[in-house]
Design a protein around this motif. Structure first.
Motif, PDB file in Angstrom:
ATOM      1  N   ASP A 221       0.788  -1.237   0.000  1.00 26.37           N
ATOM      2  CA  ASP A 221       0.000   0.000   0.000  1.00 26.37           C
ATOM      3  C   ASP A 221       0.821   1.288   0.000  1.00 26.37           C
ATOM      4  OD1 ASP A 221      -2.631  -1.355   0.369  1.00 26.37           O
ATOM      5  OD2 ASP A 221      -1.771  -1.914   2.286  1.00 26.37           O
ATOM      6  N   ALA A 222       2.119   1.213  -0.318  1.00 28.34           N
ATOM      7  CA  ALA A 222       2.961   2.401  -0.135  1.00 28.34           C
ATOM      8  C   ALA A 222       2.732   3.453  -1.210  1.00 28.34           C
ATOM      9  CB  ALA A 222       4.430   1.999  -0.106  1.00 28.34           C
ATOM     10  N   ASP A 223       2.279   3.045  -2.381  1.00 29.89           N
ATOM     11  CA  ASP A 223       2.054   4.064  -3.415  1.00 29.89           C
ATOM     12  C   ASP A 223       0.848   4.933  -3.084  1.00 29.89           C
ATOM     13  OD1 ASP A 223       0.339   1.795  -4.064  1.00 29.89           O
ATOM     14  OD2 ASP A 223      -0.145   2.902  -5.894  1.00 29.89           O
ATOM     15  N   ILE A 243      -1.247   8.864   5.364  1.00 31.12           N
ATOM     16  CA  ILE A 243      -0.139   7.922   5.517  1.00 31.12           C
ATOM     17  C   ILE A 243      -0.661   6.506   5.710  1.00 31.12           C
ATOM     18  CG2 ILE A 243       1.851   7.309   6.954  1.00 31.12           C
ATOM     19  CD1 ILE A 243       2.188   9.902   5.362  1.00 31.12           C
ATOM     20  N   ASN A 244      -0.029   5.575   5.034  1.00 31.15           N
ATOM     21  CA  ASN A 244      -0.301   4.161   5.234  1.00 31.15           C
ATOM     22  C   ASN A 244       1.005   3.522   5.717  1.00 31.15           C
ATOM     23  OD1 ASN A 244      -0.533   1.288   4.665  1.00 31.15           O
ATOM     24  ND2 ASN A 244      -2.466   1.848   3.679  1.00 31.15           N
ATOM     25  N   GLU A 245       0.953   2.878   6.865  1.00 30.76           N
ATOM     26  CA  GLU A 245       2.194   2.417   7.510  1.00 30.76           C
ATOM     27  C   GLU A 245       2.673   1.046   7.049  1.00 30.76           C
ATOM     28  OE1 GLU A 245       1.334   2.355  11.652  1.00 30.76           O
ATOM     29  OE2 GLU A 245       1.258   4.536  11.838  1.00 30.76           O
ATOM     30  N   ASN A 246       1.925   0.418   6.183  1.00 29.64           N
ATOM     31  CA  ASN A 246       2.180  -0.999   5.922  1.00 29.64           C
ATOM     32  C   ASN A 246       3.627  -1.289   5.511  1.00 29.64           C
ATOM     33  OD1 ASN A 246       1.271  -3.602   5.918  1.00 29.64           O
ATOM     34  ND2 ASN A 246      -0.076  -3.397   4.145  1.00 29.64           N
ATOM     35  N   LEU A 247       4.090  -0.658   4.431  1.00 32.87           N
ATOM     36  CA  LEU A 247       5.461  -0.930   3.974  1.00 32.87           C
ATOM     37  C   LEU A 247       6.495  -0.387   4.960  1.00 32.87           C
ATOM     38  CD1 LEU A 247       7.433  -2.062   1.905  1.00 32.87           C
ATOM     39  CD2 LEU A 247       7.231   0.056   0.607  1.00 32.87           C
ATOM     40  N   GLY A 248       6.212   0.775   5.543  1.00 32.52           N
ATOM     41  CA  GLY A 248       7.148   1.340   6.511  1.00 32.52           C
ATOM     42  C   GLY A 248       7.427   0.380   7.659  1.00 32.52           C
ATOM     43  N   ARG A 249       6.376  -0.319   8.076  1.00 25.27           N
ATOM     44  CA  ARG A 249       6.525  -1.288   9.175  1.00 25.27           C
ATOM     45  C   ARG A 249       7.239  -2.557   8.723  1.00 25.27           C
ATOM     46  NH1 ARG A 249       3.820  -1.770  13.824  1.00 25.27           N
ATOM     47  NH2 ARG A 249       2.268  -0.222  13.172  1.00 25.27           N
ATOM     48  N   GLU A 250       6.765  -3.126   7.615  1.00 22.45           N
ATOM     49  CA  GLU A 250       7.343  -4.413   7.201  1.00 22.45           C
ATOM     50  C   GLU A 250       8.776  -4.268   6.704  1.00 22.45           C
ATOM     51  OE1 GLU A 250       5.628  -6.327   8.557  1.00 22.45           O
ATOM     52  OE2 GLU A 250       3.490  -6.280   8.043  1.00 22.45           O
ATOM     53  N   LEU A 251       9.111  -3.115   6.173  1.00 19.07           N
ATOM     54  CA  LEU A 251      10.500  -2.856   5.793  1.00 19.07           C
ATOM     55  C   LEU A 251      11.416  -3.074   6.996  1.00 19.07           C
ATOM     56  CD1 LEU A 251      12.664  -1.676   3.839  1.00 19.07           C
ATOM     57  CD2 LEU A 251      11.958   0.598   4.595  1.00 19.07           C
ATOM     58  N   LEU A 252      10.956  -2.612   8.159  1.00 14.43           N
ATOM     59  CA  LEU A 252      11.742  -2.785   9.380  1.00 14.43           C
ATOM     60  C   LEU A 252      11.598  -4.207   9.939  1.00 14.43           C
ATOM     61  CD1 LEU A 252      10.806   0.589  11.098  1.00 14.43           C
ATOM     62  CD2 LEU A 252      13.106  -0.081  10.380  1.00 14.43           C
TER      63      LEU A 252
ATOM     64  N   SER B 282      -8.119 -12.639   4.675  1.00 18.78           N
ATOM     65  CA  SER B 282      -7.583 -11.602   5.510  1.00 18.78           C
ATOM     66  C   SER B 282      -8.504 -10.387   5.681  1.00 18.78           C
ATOM     67  CB  SER B 282      -6.262 -11.175   4.896  1.00 18.78           C
ATOM     68  OG  SER B 282      -5.728 -10.077   5.536  1.00 18.78           O
ATOM     69  N   TRP B 283      -8.434  -9.813   6.874  1.00 17.95           N
ATOM     70  CA  TRP B 283      -9.196  -8.626   7.214  1.00 17.95           C
ATOM     71  C   TRP B 283      -8.281  -7.410   7.294  1.00 17.95           C
ATOM     72  CZ3 TRP B 283     -14.535  -8.866   8.318  1.00 17.95           C
ATOM     73  CH2 TRP B 283     -15.076 -10.161   8.354  1.00 17.95           C
ATOM     74  N   ASP B 284      -7.112  -7.527   6.694  1.00 19.07           N
ATOM     75  CA  ASP B 284      -6.086  -6.492   6.863  1.00 19.07           C
ATOM     76  C   ASP B 284      -6.325  -5.338   5.890  1.00 19.07           C
ATOM     77  OD1 ASP B 284      -3.865  -5.291   7.859  1.00 19.07           O
ATOM     78  OD2 ASP B 284      -2.482  -6.341   6.506  1.00 19.07           O
ATOM     79  N   MET B 285      -7.370  -4.590   6.164  1.00 21.59           N
ATOM     80  CA  MET B 285      -7.844  -3.625   5.165  1.00 21.59           C
ATOM     81  C   MET B 285      -7.171  -2.261   5.313  1.00 21.59           C
ATOM     82  SD  MET B 285     -11.797  -4.850   5.127  1.00 21.59           S
ATOM     83  CE  MET B 285     -12.196  -6.601   5.062  1.00 21.59           C
ATOM     84  N   HIS B 286      -5.914  -2.233   4.892  1.00 25.38           N
ATOM     85  CA  HIS B 286      -5.182  -0.966   4.906  1.00 25.38           C
ATOM     86  C   HIS B 286      -5.732   0.003   3.865  1.00 25.38           C
ATOM     87  CE1 HIS B 286      -1.770  -1.549   7.639  1.00 25.38           C
ATOM     88  NE2 HIS B 286      -1.802  -2.807   7.273  1.00 25.38           N
ATOM     89  N   SER B 287      -6.329  -0.557   2.833  1.00 23.09           N
ATOM     90  CA  SER B 287      -6.846   0.313   1.778  1.00 23.09           C
ATOM     91  C   SER B 287      -8.131  -0.283   1.230  1.00 23.09           C
ATOM     92  CB  SER B 287      -5.813   0.451   0.654  1.00 23.09           C
ATOM     93  OG  SER B 287      -5.510  -0.813   0.114  1.00 23.09           O
ATOM     94  N   GLY B 288      -8.981   0.586   0.707  1.00 20.54           N
ATOM     95  CA  GLY B 288     -10.168   0.129   0.003  1.00 20.54           C
ATOM     96  C   GLY B 288     -11.083  -0.752   0.825  1.00 20.54           C
ATOM     97  N   LEU B 289     -11.335  -0.357   2.068  1.00 23.59           N
ATOM     98  CA  LEU B 289     -12.241  -1.145   2.917  1.00 23.59           C
ATOM     99  C   LEU B 289     -13.649  -1.186   2.330  1.00 23.59           C
ATOM    100  CD1 LEU B 289     -12.333  -1.216   6.712  1.00 23.59           C
ATOM    101  CD2 LEU B 289     -14.374  -0.363   5.603  1.00 23.59           C
ATOM    102  N   GLY B 290     -14.011  -0.104   1.707  1.00 23.44           N
ATOM    103  CA  GLY B 290     -15.285  -0.100   0.990  1.00 23.44           C
ATOM    104  C   GLY B 290     -16.464   0.344   1.838  1.00 23.44           C
TER     105      GLY B 290
END
Lengths: 551, 419
Positions: A221-223, A243-252, B282-290
């Protein structure tokens, strides 16, 4: 972490994919004490009541047993020992000389493997091309993913550049992008090429490229993570954080230092800030670009890394940050341990891990140097048989050791296509792990009863030439008998030397007698029922052994 | 799960040595079943005993979308695009209402057989998927010995029956099942067989041969091989027959639907199922939860609707057998109060728990609501009910188990959710 196939129902897999992990405990030494009992005279009396049938073995010396170092190299840095690979190593001057040559894959001719790309129509298309097809065709994303998995399996099984394939799989799993994740498949082939390019190069360069690759950015989701700047009527700029933290977190956590490094939630946030700016023109040109206005500016600090980060072009800060992470001692420890677990044993010594970590850091994250240090360490050659083959390694090794050749597929059932379904049936589709931490790599993970039953199915259906039965050329059953007539015990020893690269054991010979109701002294000829009817059961069983399922 | 993390290797070692010392302990077997994205594990106990089904919503489900705090003044402002409209909510009280996708379960709620507890979770925030899952499922926080709470639960059982586990295809063994009790995995019941023999006589010989090969084999492969032999011997024939759901139950054609159908079948087969866990996500809805209009299979609406349909079919199918069955949902963490830049939600803390079936004092909401507290981006739902208190009460009510045996070093809080 990313949902699979979300948001685009068109891409949904018709059958879903699951992965087998069972981190069940090792019951070490549970029953090792029950050896050496009186030998029953015939198979009929034994094994059902717990008394093993252990006839004496005889040696069929015409078929050579490879040196342990050859077997070890072939099982760890190639997709499984075969007599042909053993000869290749001997011709090259031994396993070490073979390994050194494999470190320079460009110098190894591999034309046959190159042709595999033309076997799969989805290979070679650009992201916009993929997308325009996907708009018209349900399930196209799944096709792209399965074909990529098939292509990968073909290369693993048949490439002459075995070390490159092994290391490509290793790094793909470390910087994992789930094959079925929404939209990432648009660039999957390019991502694979990127990993492949660096797989025997330098980790810091791989990390730089992979972190900002479209597949990785989209997967985590980093883009979409950015700031929005709006100029008000009074001329001041209002910055809104998206901000979306997903890549920032998994990178670490996953790609570099790991949680043990002790970063804070604030530092995770800063890690995500540093990554802002890289943007994909989704659902339009699909082009990747850097958008300075989307970059968060302001001081950032992650572990020992600090930057004023005052420019809207944050690319230089990101490069410095990734460089810092790649060379961090905690990263060296994690990579070293991961390599040791992958190529030595599930429980490598601290001495080995520390040594590899030192070499990794001192060499500037040089992968060749680190791998060379690994094979030179005494623990490497002492670890033969200590790893459980993963289910897909088992599938690859099965086709290799059976000497089966595949041809360009014309239907889903043809071998070069059905290989994907076979991987699925054993619970490990290539790149089919949903979460960003990659497939586990330890014996406990891959030893569930389901895995055993799935692997039995693959072993026996291939040994019997039943599935796949098209698009594949198997060795004839007759060809397994090395001379016109041979005692059964010698025949089994020949098969073990060929399939396992080891001599037969009494346990295996006894089980072989049991499975097809033969006795050690039976004289086997081409007309014997063992060759005419029961060879699939015999070879299937020899693949259902620890000798084949460990490496 | 960060299996390659330095910390995890220590853990693997400690676990291995623990297992060596724990060999004397045997108990109900555990099976793992996986249906695509849905994974199921089953523990076998007494044949007609009570059954607990643990539905793990993997990836960190957003409790605020499932049990919606419509009465909290900060909820709608924090989620301008993805909030669930008040008018659409089911079984509303002044503060909460259920996501409309749970419509098929409304009858269970009004029959007082279903409830929801809000602001539940781990006592401290943990936003890493991998370590949060391990904490939830190990549930002996701070202990160096890693066994899951379900493994501890079935280890308490006096019934030391033989291995009777269903296993096919693939399965993900969660931390809750870790420990000395044997475990199994499967994805399709028809795959419970020792492939490779063409007739019954050959099958007999093949079983003898495989038994010889693996009987004394050390290491995890040996354990898995022996489990496969035991499973195929005892459970294979029973599962060979076609299964038709009862009472007109219609399962959705989804991984969760298939997994629950197979769970109902196992419960009804009276093979001694005691605990079943299923992973759904997965419920990991970082984006596009809708929104409610987003019906894609991975959207919140799609996921909740599928869950509602599958659970309703499950209890319909069970019929009177459902009097033995209690189901609870768990997830590794909740999500942030405020939606992020991608109409999704980043990792948070507190969450909501759904509980239904036998023994549940349902028809109302439980839990002390902490409020959403200003709704800035970093705000989590605070946890006011430790999830172990919920499980403790269920286990005490359904299995007569004392909390301390399953959740050592934990003092549960009395909730009154179970009869």
């Amino acid at each position: 972490m990313q949902k699979g196939l979300r948001m685009s129902p068109k891409l949904a897999s018709p059958d879903g994919t699951s992965v087998n992990i069972s981190r069940r405990g090792v019951i070490a030494g549970a029953a090792a004490a029950s050896a050496a009992v009186a030998l029953p005279v015939a198979w009929a009396d034994s094994a059902s009541a717990g008394t093993p049938y252990l006839p004496p073995v005889r040696s069929y010396t015409q078929t050579p047993v490879p040196a342990a170092a050859i077997r070890q190299m072939a099982n760890r840095f190639a997709y499984g020992y075969t007599p042909a690979l053993g000869e290749e190593m001997t011709t090259a001057g031994g396993p070490r000389a073979w390994f050194d040559r494999q470190l320079r894959p460009d110098e190894i001719s591999d034309t046959a493997t190159g042709a595999f790309a033309s076997w799969y129509p989805t290979i070679g298309r650009t992201a916009p091309e993929h997308f325009s097809i996907a708009e018209m065709r349900n399930g196209y994303g799944y096709e792209v993913w399965t074909n990529h998995g098939r292509w990968s399996m073909m290369r693993r099984m048949y490439s002459q550049r075995q070390l490159l394939e092994v290391m490509t799989e290793f790094w793909c799993n470390h910087l994992h992008v789930y094959g079925g994740a929404d939209l990432t498949w648009l660039w999957r082939e390019g991502y694979d090429a990127l990993i492949r390019k660096h797989a025997l190069g330098r980790f810091d360069e791989m990390l730089q490229d992979a972190t900002v690759h479209e597949s990785m950015l989209v997967y985590l989701d980093a883009d979409l993570s950015r700031v929005v700047r709006r100029v008000t009527q009074s001329g001041s700029t209002v910055v809104t954080e998206k901000i979306n933290e997903n890549l920032g977190r998994e990178l670490l956590e996953l790609h570099t230092v790991g949680r043990a490094a002790g970063y804070t939630e604030t530092e995770v946030r800063d890690s995500a800030y540093i990554l802002t700016g890289w943007t994909i023109d989704r659902f339009n040109t699909w082009r990747l670009s850097y958008v300075p206005d989307s970059h968060y500016t302001g001081a950032v600090k992650v572990l020992g890394f600090t930057a004023a980060n005052s420019s809207r072009d944050g690319r230089a800060v990101l490069v410095d940050y990734l460089q810092y992470l790649a060379h961090h001692p905690a990263t060296a420890q994690r990579i070293a341990r991961k390599l040791a677990v992958r190529f030595v044993s599930d429980t490598p010594s601290d001495d080995l891990v520390n040594h590899l970590a030192d070499v990794f850091r001192d060499s500037g994250t040089d992968i060749k140097a680190t791998l060379t240090a690994l094979i030179e360490h005494p623990e490497f050659n002492a670890a033969g048989g200590k790893k459980v083959r993963t289910p897909t390694e088992d599938v690859a090794a099965t086709f290799r050791v059976l000497g089966a050749r595949m041809s360009k597929p014309n239907s889903n059932g043809d071998a070069a296509n059905s290989i994907f379904y076979q991987c699925k049936s054993v619970g490990q589709v290539p790149f089919g792990w949903e979460r960003p931490d990659g497939f586990p790599d330890n014996g406990q993970a891959w030893s569930s009863a389901a895995r055993l039953m799935g692997s039995y199915r693959v072993h026996n259906s291939t040994a019997g030439h039943w599935y796949p039965s098209t698009g594949i050329t198997y060795r004839s059953h007759a060809s397994w008998l090395p001379q016109p007539q041979l005692r059964f015990d010698l025949f089994v020893d020949h098969l073990c030397r060929t399939l396992h690269g080891r001599r037969a054991t009494r346990l295996v010979l006894g089980a072989a007698c049991l499975v097809i109701e033969a006795t050690p002294g039976d004289m086997i000829t081409q007309d014997h029922r063992v060759i005419k009817y029961r060879l699939p059961r015999l070879i299937g069983l020899l693949l259902d052994t620890q000798q084949h399922m460990t490496k | 799960m960060t299996t390659n993390d330095c910390s995890c290797t220590d853990y693997a070692d400690s676990r291995r040595s623990f297992l060596r010392n724990a060999l004397a302990v045997t108990g109900g077997a555990v099976a793992t079943v996986a249906f695509g994205e849905t994974f199921r594990q089953t523990a076998y106990g007494a044949t007609d005993g009570n059954v607990l089904v643990v539905l793990s919503l993997r990836g960190g489900a957003d409790g605020l979308s499932i049990v919606v705090p419509h009465g909290d003044p900060d909820y709608y402002p924090a989620r301008p695009r993805i909030a669930v409209p008040k008018a659409s909510l089911l079984v509303r009280d002044d503060l909460f209402g259920l996501h409309p996708g749970l419509k098929p379960l409304e009858a269970m709620w009004t029959a007082n057989k279903m409830t929801a507890i809000h602001a539940t979770g781990l006592p401290q925030p943990n936003r890493s998927h991998f370590s949060a899952v391990e904490e939830i499922e190990d549930a002996d926080l701070g202990s160096a010995v890693r066994t899951g709470w379900i493994n501890r639960l079935i280890g308490l059982d006096a019934d030391k029956g033989p291995l009777e586990a269903v296993t096919v295809g693939s399965g993900l063994l969660p931390t809750s099942m870790y420990g000395p009790e044997p475990t199994l995995a499967t994805d399709r019941t028809e795959n419970i067989q020792l492939f490779g023999a063409q007739d019954d006589a050959a099958q007999v010989q093949r079983r003898k041969a495989l038994t010889q090969l693996w009987e004394d084999a050390e290491g995890p492969l040996g354990l898995g091989a022996r489990s496969s032999l035991a499973t195929t011997a005892t459970l294979g024939p029973a599962l060979a027959q076609r299964y038709v759901p009862a009472n007109g139950a219609t399962y959705p054609d989804s991984d969760l639907g298939l997994a629950l159908k197979d769970t109902a079948r196992l419960v009804k087969a009276r093979v001694g199922v005691e605990v079943v866990t299923l992973d759904y996500g997965s419920w990991d809805m970082h984006s596009g939860l809708g929104t409610l209009d987003s019906t894609g299979p991975g959207s919140m609406q799609g996921m909740v609707s599928n869950m509602g349909q599958a659970l309703a079919a499950f209890f319909t199918d069970l019929g009177v057998v459902g009097d033995r069955v209690t189901l609870v949902t768990l997830t590794e963490f909740g999500r942030r109060v405020q939606e992020n830049g991608a109409t999704g939600l980043d990792h948070g803390w507190g969450n909501a728990t759904l509980l239904m079936g036998s023994g549940v004092k349902g028809g109302r909401y439980y839990g002390r609501w902490p409020g959403l507290g200003g709704a800035n981006v970093d705000v989590d739902v605070a946890v006011t009910t430790d999830y172990r208190s919920i499980l403790s009460e269920i286990l005490a009510s359904r299995f007569g188990t004392s909390s301390s045996a399953v959740f050592p070093n934990f003092q549960p809080q009395a909730l009154g959710i179970m009869a």
